[in-house]
Design an enzyme around this catalytic site. Sequence first.
Site, short mmCIF file in Angstrom:
data_model
loop_
_atom_site.label_atom_id
_atom_site.label_comp_id
_atom_site.label_asym_id
_atom_site.label_seq_id
_atom_site.Cartn_x
_atom_site.Cartn_y
_atom_site.Cartn_z
N ARG A 76 -15.23 -13.53 -46.44
CA ARG A 76 -15.89 -14.82 -46.35
C ARG A 76 -14.96 -15.92 -45.84
O ARG A 76 -15.34 -16.74 -44.99
CB ARG A 76 -16.45 -15.21 -47.72
CG ARG A 76 -17.27 -16.50 -47.73
CD ARG A 76 -18.60 -16.31 -47.03
NE ARG A 76 -18.55 -16.64 -45.61
CZ ARG A 76 -19.36 -16.10 -44.71
NH1 ARG A 76 -20.24 -15.19 -45.04
NH2 ARG A 76 -19.28 -16.46 -43.45
N LYS A 115 -13.71 -38.21 -37.43
CA LYS A 115 -14.80 -37.78 -38.31
C LYS A 115 -14.71 -36.27 -38.51
O LYS A 115 -15.52 -35.49 -38.01
CB LYS A 115 -16.15 -38.18 -37.71
CG LYS A 115 -16.32 -39.69 -37.61
CD LYS A 115 -17.62 -40.06 -36.90
CE LYS A 115 -17.74 -41.58 -36.75
NZ LYS A 115 -18.96 -41.98 -36.01
N LYS A 144 -11.02 -52.02 -34.61
CA LYS A 144 -12.47 -51.92 -34.54
C LYS A 144 -13.10 -53.25 -34.96
O LYS A 144 -12.39 -54.20 -35.32
CB LYS A 144 -12.94 -50.75 -35.42
CG LYS A 144 -12.41 -49.41 -34.93
CD LYS A 144 -12.84 -48.27 -35.82
CE LYS A 144 -14.30 -47.92 -35.62
NZ LYS A 144 -14.55 -47.32 -34.28
N GLU A 148 -11.96 -52.27 -29.80
CA GLU A 148 -13.40 -52.00 -29.67
C GLU A 148 -14.12 -53.26 -29.22
O GLU A 148 -13.92 -54.33 -29.81
CB GLU A 148 -13.95 -51.52 -31.01
CG GLU A 148 -15.45 -51.23 -30.99
CD GLU A 148 -15.96 -50.81 -32.35
OE1 GLU A 148 -15.89 -49.62 -32.68
OE2 GLU A 148 -16.43 -51.70 -33.11
N ASP A 204 -18.34 -49.84 -27.13
CA ASP A 204 -19.09 -49.37 -28.29
C ASP A 204 -20.60 -49.49 -28.12
O ASP A 204 -21.12 -50.59 -27.94
CB ASP A 204 -18.64 -50.14 -29.54
CG ASP A 204 -19.33 -49.65 -30.80
OD1 ASP A 204 -19.38 -48.42 -31.00
OD2 ASP A 204 -19.82 -50.49 -31.57
#
Length: 280
Positions: A99, A134, A166, A196, A217
């Site tokens: 697994r 992410k 950002k 950004e 963005d």
Amino acid sequence: MKLSGFYIDDIIKRALEEDINYIDLATDYLLNDDDMSEAAFVSKAEGVLCGIDIAVRTFKFIDDDIECEIKIHDGEQVKKGDVIAVVKGRTKSLLKGERTSLNILQHMSGIATETAKYAKLCEGTKAHVTETRKTLPGLRGLEKYAVVVGGGKNHRFNLSDGAMLKDNHIDAYGSLTNAVKALREKVGHMVKIEVEVRNEDELKEALACKADVIMLDNMTTEQMKKCVEIADGKAVLEASGNVNLERMREIAETGVDIISVGALTHSVKAFDISLRIVKK
């Protein structure tokens, strides 16, 4: 790109400890220690293989005597029914590692396969596809390696790789210009600054501040084209937000340099691979 052995080994050991803990109740009580088997990794889909060396290495942490033969390597295309690798040894050891090895192989191959689809849509343009931060906790290195295997490039690995301002950074500091100026005075000469922006006015302000990279963005294709014209090569332009396979080609054709796609790691589908005991 080659991942460090100690990094890979740490992931494998943590995964095995999580899965096996003390004993494998079914395997340890059902089978004898001297039972021997051969098992094959078989592809049940078509795509780009990634992580096979890590997958077979998993068994070595359970049993040093396991023998492995890799038939298809990272970066190579696999078709449904292809035998990717064969492992031989104690049946108990093969079942205990099954697994964990498959989890790693399926996840990494899924990322490489999806990245390849995006990378193909960039062919003939200057654009490159990258992932983002992410990623699944603890697996970032594996996931970013899989992106490279699939034909993409890597964004920053962590917050220390570059300074990205950002919208929340800029809003918290007060202004884009002041934020870039203050940061430039403090960071070292090796650090690039990315900003950004959400519209043409912010783009012009970022260019005036001499930002190294500018992220466009959630812009429309037409907005991106206009930004490329305005920037005129003065900064690296990264398209981000609302990027999918349907839009990828038109975004690449705007002239941007980088297209970042969070979905490459945060919501990719596992590649279908099984480990089958070969019946004698």
